[in-house]
Scaffold this active site. Sequence first.
Site, PDB file in Angstrom:
ATOM      1  N   HIS A 428      41.715  54.284  35.430  1.00  0.00           N
ATOM      2  CA  HIS A 428      41.708  53.023  34.695  1.00  0.00           C
ATOM      3  C   HIS A 428      40.444  52.904  33.835  1.00  0.00           C
ATOM      4  O   HIS A 428      40.513  52.637  32.640  1.00  0.00           O
ATOM      5  CB  HIS A 428      41.782  51.870  35.708  1.00  0.00           C
ATOM      6  CG  HIS A 428      41.757  50.494  35.123  1.00  0.00           C
ATOM      7  ND1 HIS A 428      42.870  49.699  35.044  1.00  0.00           N
ATOM      8  CD2 HIS A 428      40.741  49.763  34.589  1.00  0.00           C
ATOM      9  CE1 HIS A 428      42.552  48.543  34.493  1.00  0.00           C
ATOM     10  NE2 HIS A 428      41.251  48.558  34.203  1.00  0.00           N
ATOM     11  N   GLU A 429      39.298  53.156  34.455  1.00  0.00           N
ATOM     12  CA  GLU A 429      38.046  53.003  33.707  1.00  0.00           C
ATOM     13  C   GLU A 429      37.914  54.058  32.616  1.00  0.00           C
ATOM     14  O   GLU A 429      37.452  53.765  31.511  1.00  0.00           O
ATOM     15  CB  GLU A 429      36.838  53.056  34.652  1.00  0.00           C
ATOM     16  CG  GLU A 429      36.783  51.933  35.689  1.00  0.00           C
ATOM     17  CD  GLU A 429      36.797  50.537  35.071  1.00  0.00           C
ATOM     18  OE1 GLU A 429      36.301  50.364  33.935  1.00  0.00           O
ATOM     19  OE2 GLU A 429      37.332  49.615  35.721  1.00  0.00           O
TER      20      GLU A 429
HETATM   21 ZN    ZN Z   1      40.032  47.185  33.174  1.00  0.00          ZN
END
Ligand code: ZN
Length: 617
Positions: A428-429
Amino acid sequence: MPVNKNPRPPRSRQISSLLFLLGAVLLTINIFLPIQRTPRTPYSMFIHQVQEHKVVKASVGQNEIRYQIKNELGEPSVVYSTTPIFDLKLPDLLEANGVEFAAPPPPQNQWIGNLLSWVIPPLIFIAVWRFFLARGGGPQGALSIGKSKAKVYVEDEATKITFEDVAGVEEAKTELVEIVDFLKTPKRFTDIGAKIPKGVLLVGPPGTGKTLLAKAVAGEAGVPFFSISGSEFIEMFVGVGSSRVRDLFEQAQKQAPCIVFIDELDAIGKSRASGGFYGGNDEREQTLNQLLTEMDGFSAGENTIIVLAATNRPETLDQALLRPGRFDRQVLVDRPDLKGREAILKIHSQEVKLGDNVDLHVIATRTPGFAGADLANLVNEAALLAARNNRQAIIQADFAEAIERVVAGLEKKSRVLNDKEKEIVAYHEVGHAMVGALMEDSGQVEKISIIPRGMAALGYTLQLPTEDRFLRSADELKGQIATLLGGRSAEEVVFGSITTGAANDLQRATEVAEQMVTTYGMSEVLGPLAYDKGQQSSFLENGMPNARRNMSEETARAIDAEVKSLVEAAHDQALGILRSNRDLLESIAQQLLKEEVIEGNLLREMLAQVKPLESVA
Ligand code: ZN
Ligand code: ADP
Ligand code: MG
C-alpha cells in the site's frame, strides 16, 4: 504570575473558626442535655397515679408537670415528669386526691438559655459563612461561584512577555503595536478625537500564538492583564456566568487602564440563533448579553479597558459581538510562513543547546503547516532526543527525527501488525510512493515506513513539499488524487482485493476532487462557477465542508458525476502506473518489508526507475 486579589486578614479567619467551634460545642450540649432530665411518663399514667393516691405533690407548668410519688412505705420518692393535656379539671382532680400542687417556680437563669438559643444559631451560621468565604479566595471556594475567575498578571521584568517573543505573525504584531500605543499614551489619540477601540478579536488556528500575543500586548503596555477563558464563564447554574462577567469588569474598572483577555471567546459567544443541539442555552445567552452590556458600558477615555479576545472559530460568533463598539477590530493570526517559522525556531532554540551543524532554515523548509506551538514542541522533542542519546548539544538528525514524531505522532512499536497485514501495508505504502514519484510538483517522497505511528496510520509515506505552495494547478490536484489512490490501487493490483486501510485516503481524495469542481471551478462540464457558498478562511481546512448554493437537481447530479469521474480517472491512472511497474513494486515492497523503513537517496534511486504511463503505452 497570578496574583490573589482577595487577601483576607488571617485574624478574621481565626475568629470565625473560633466561633464555629463554640457553636458546635453548644449545639452538642443542647442535644445531650435532655437525656439527664427526669424520667417521663404518659399523661394517662399520671392521672392514674393521682387517682390511686400515689402522687405526693405536683408542680404544674404549661408544658410540663413534674410530680413526686410515694414509695411502698408512703415516703416521697421518685420524681417524674409528664406532658400535660389542656385539662381544666386537673386542679379539682388533684385537690380531690390530696395532691399538694403549685405552679412551677419561675425558671432560674432561663434568660441565658433563651439568649443562647436566639444568638447562637445566627452566630454559627455567620461563622460557617465566613469560614467558607475566607477559603473562597481560591478559585474553588464554595461561595465564590459568582466571582470571576480571572487571573491577573502583573508584569514583572523576569517573566514579562514582549513582542520579541512572538514571531511569524508580523501583520498581527503591527496591529497590536497600535493597541499598545493606545494604552500607553491614550491622550495622544483622544486629543485628536480618535476613538480608542474597545475590543480586539484575535482569530486564528490553535497554537499560532494568540494567547502569547495578548500577553505581549500587556507586557509592552505595562498595564494589568486580566485573563480568563470563555469556558470558565459557563457553569451549571444559570446566572453565574453573567455575574462573573459583571464581577470581572468591576475589577477591571478599578485597575484601568488595563487589558481584559477572554480566551476561547466562542465558548460564550456562539451565535444565539444557531441554537446548538444540547439545548438549554439560557446560561450562555445571559452571559453573552452581560458581556455585550459591559462592553457598551465603559467609555473609552483616560481609564481605558481594552478587551482582547481569541477564538479559532470566528464563524460561530454572534454577530452582535462583531458590531462597532465591541470586537470591531479583528486581527488574523495565521500559521507562519517559511521565514516566520525560521524566526520562531530561532526564538525557541535559544533555550536549548544547538550543535554547529543545525540549520534552522532547513528545518523551517521541512515544516510547512506547523503552527508556533508545534515548532516549540519540535525544538523540545529534538532536545529530548539529544538528551536521550547522551549528546551535549542537539544535532540536525535529532530535528529530522523530531519532525517525524511531531508529524505522525510518537512511534508506536508496541502495536504489532501480523505478517499478512504488514505485507498489505508495505504494498500500500509503496503504491503511494510510486504514483507520487511520477506526479508533477507533488513534492518529493522522502520516506516510506511500515512502523505504525500515532493512532491512525499503520504505515506512512512522507512526502515533503520543497517549498510553501499557495497556488496549485488542476494537474497538481489530479496528481494528488492519484497519489492518494496509489495505496488502494497497489492492494488491488497485488492482492486483487481491498482492505479497510484505505478509508482515509479515499476520504481525502474525494474531498480534493469535490473542491476542484465546486470551489475552484476546474471542471470543464460545470464551468468556472463556485457551487459552494464562499470559501471559508484558509485556516479552517479542518472545518466543516462548505454549504452548497441552491442549485437544480441536474446540477447537483452533474457535480456528483464530475467528482466521480475525476476520482475514477485518477484511480485508473494509478492502477495503470502500478500494473506497468509491477516488478518494481514487488522489489521495493520486499525491500520495505525487510527494512521497515526506506528513505533518502536509496529511496530516490528506486523511485527514479518508475516508468511513466505514456512510454509504456
Ligand atoms: Zn494510504
Ligand atoms: P494559541 O493561543 O493561538 O492557541 P498560544 O499562544 O497558546 O497559542 O501558543 C502556545 C505556545 O506556542 C506559546 O506559549 C509559544 O511558546 C508557542 N508559540 C505559538 N505561536 C508562536 C509564535 N508566533 N512565536 C513564538 N512562539 C509561539
Ligand atoms: Mg490560546
